[in-house]
Design a protein around this motif. Sequence first.
Motif, PDB file in Angstrom:
ATOM      1  N   ARG A 121       4.031  -2.156   0.031  1.00 43.64           N
ATOM      2  CA  ARG A 121       4.264  -0.806  -0.473  1.00 43.64           C
ATOM      3  C   ARG A 121       3.051  -0.387  -1.277  1.00 43.64           C
ATOM      4  O   ARG A 121       2.551  -1.136  -2.098  1.00 43.64           O
ATOM      5  N   THR A 174       4.585   5.479  -2.264  1.00 40.26           N
ATOM      6  CA  THR A 174       5.897   5.598  -1.618  1.00 40.26           C
ATOM      7  C   THR A 174       5.873   5.129  -0.169  1.00 40.26           C
ATOM      8  O   THR A 174       6.920   5.060   0.471  1.00 40.26           O
ATOM      9  N   ARG A 182       5.661   2.541   2.919  1.00 44.65           N
ATOM     10  CA  ARG A 182       6.033   1.147   3.187  1.00 44.65           C
ATOM     11  C   ARG A 182       5.548   0.757   4.571  1.00 44.65           C
ATOM     12  O   ARG A 182       5.684   1.532   5.516  1.00 44.65           O
TER      13      ARG A 182
END
Length: 66
Positions: A19, A22, A24
């Motif tokens: 991550r 925000t 991933r």
Amino acid sequence: MRDRRGAIRYRCQLRCTLRRGTARHDATVLDLSSSGLSIRTTLELAQGDEIDLRIERVGQERDAAQ
């Protein structure tokens, strides 16, 4: 396997999640040592980038909702 850093590196194939902010991304840990690790990912990273890395436990199923 030893590299120029002097730490013994242990080869592996561990699924993980990166991550950054925000975003991933799925990735794979290729080797580990007491001083770091090597990962394979499609995310472009530069030396010094801060990320959160979560290594999945062996046998753990990926959950698409995470």
